[in-house]
Scaffold this motif. Structure first.
Motif, PDB file in Angstrom:
ATOM      1  N   GLU A  14       0.854  -1.268   0.098  1.00  0.00           N
ATOM      2  CA  GLU A  14       0.156   0.013   0.042  1.00  0.00           C
ATOM      3  C   GLU A  14       0.831   1.202  -0.031  1.00  0.00           C
ATOM      4  N   ASN A  25      -6.887  -1.154  -4.161  1.00  0.00           N
ATOM      5  CA  ASN A  25      -8.171  -1.671  -3.495  1.00  0.00           C
ATOM      6  C   ASN A  25      -7.806  -2.982  -2.742  1.00  0.00           C
ATOM      7  N   SER A  26      -8.080  -3.290  -1.332  1.00  0.00           N
ATOM      8  CA  SER A  26      -7.854  -4.396  -0.771  1.00  0.00           C
ATOM      9  C   SER A  26      -8.994  -4.595   0.024  1.00  0.00           C
ATOM     10  N   LYS A  27     -10.315  -4.352  -0.225  1.00  0.00           N
ATOM     11  CA  LYS A  27     -11.543  -4.406   0.463  1.00  0.00           C
ATOM     12  C   LYS A  27     -11.647  -6.077   0.337  1.00  0.00           C
ATOM     13  N   ASP A  28     -11.701  -6.743  -0.743  1.00  0.00           N
ATOM     14  CA  ASP A  28     -11.800  -8.393  -0.847  1.00  0.00           C
ATOM     15  C   ASP A  28     -10.814  -8.964   0.275  1.00  0.00           C
ATOM     16  N   HIS A  29      -9.512  -8.408  -0.082  1.00  0.00           N
ATOM     17  CA  HIS A  29      -8.707  -9.362   1.044  1.00  0.00           C
ATOM     18  C   HIS A  29      -8.663  -8.886   2.582  1.00  0.00           C
ATOM     19  N   CYS A  30      -9.074  -7.757   2.824  1.00  0.00           N
ATOM     20  CA  CYS A  30      -9.530  -7.487   4.340  1.00  0.00           C
ATOM     21  C   CYS A  30     -10.816  -7.990   4.833  1.00  0.00           C
ATOM     22  N   ASN A  31     -11.935  -7.806   4.067  1.00  0.00           N
ATOM     23  CA  ASN A  31     -13.244  -8.300   4.377  1.00  0.00           C
ATOM     24  C   ASN A  31     -13.483  -9.701   4.071  1.00  0.00           C
ATOM     25  N   LYS A  32     -13.050 -10.096   2.785  1.00  0.00           N
ATOM     26  CA  LYS A  32     -13.510 -11.385   2.466  1.00  0.00           C
ATOM     27  C   LYS A  32     -12.524 -12.498   2.569  1.00  0.00           C
TER      28      LYS A  32
END
Length: 123
Positions: A14, A25-32
């Motif tokens: 990052e 964009n690391s949303k899927d990495h962090c959330n899912k």
């Protein structure tokens, strides 16, 4: 020519992406729990999917979804954007470790200790 080794961790990734002007964009990495993070640059129409486990990546055109490059695209190493991407994703191997033997010693310090003790025992 630069040699790259280890894949950067998410925090370092990052930081480097921000430094080079890329957005991450690391949303899927962090959330899912996904293994992938996505990089994009406003001036380029590329979307980069990066596997954070093994460091493999693929670059697609953001609008057409056509494959542009992968981590194996040797012909693109002279392109500035591709070189920047390698800098973002991987840690560079210092020149002093380009010798494979020295680099492997650095990776496994226990072997180095065993080898030095073996020399002492021999003498």
């Amino acid at each position: 020519m630069k040699m790259f080794g280890y894949v950067r961790g998410l925090y370092d990734l990052e930081r480097m992406a921000e430094l080079y002007g890329w957005q991450i964009n690391s949303k899927d990495h962090c959330n899912k729990g996904s293994d992938f993070v996505y990089l994009f640059h406003e001036e380029r129409d590329f979307l980069v999917a990066v596997n954070t486990i093994n460091g493999r990546f693929l670059v697609t055109h953001r609008l057409t979804k056509n494959l542009v490059a992968t981590d194996q695209s040797v012909k693109l190493k002279s392109e500035k954007w591709y070189e920047d991407l390698l800098e973002i994703l991987y840690k560079e191997i210092p020149c002093r470790f380009l010798n494979k033997k020295e680099f492997s010693r650095q990776l496994n310090p226990l072997e180095t200790l065993k080898a030095s003790h073996a020399k002492e025992d021999f003498m």
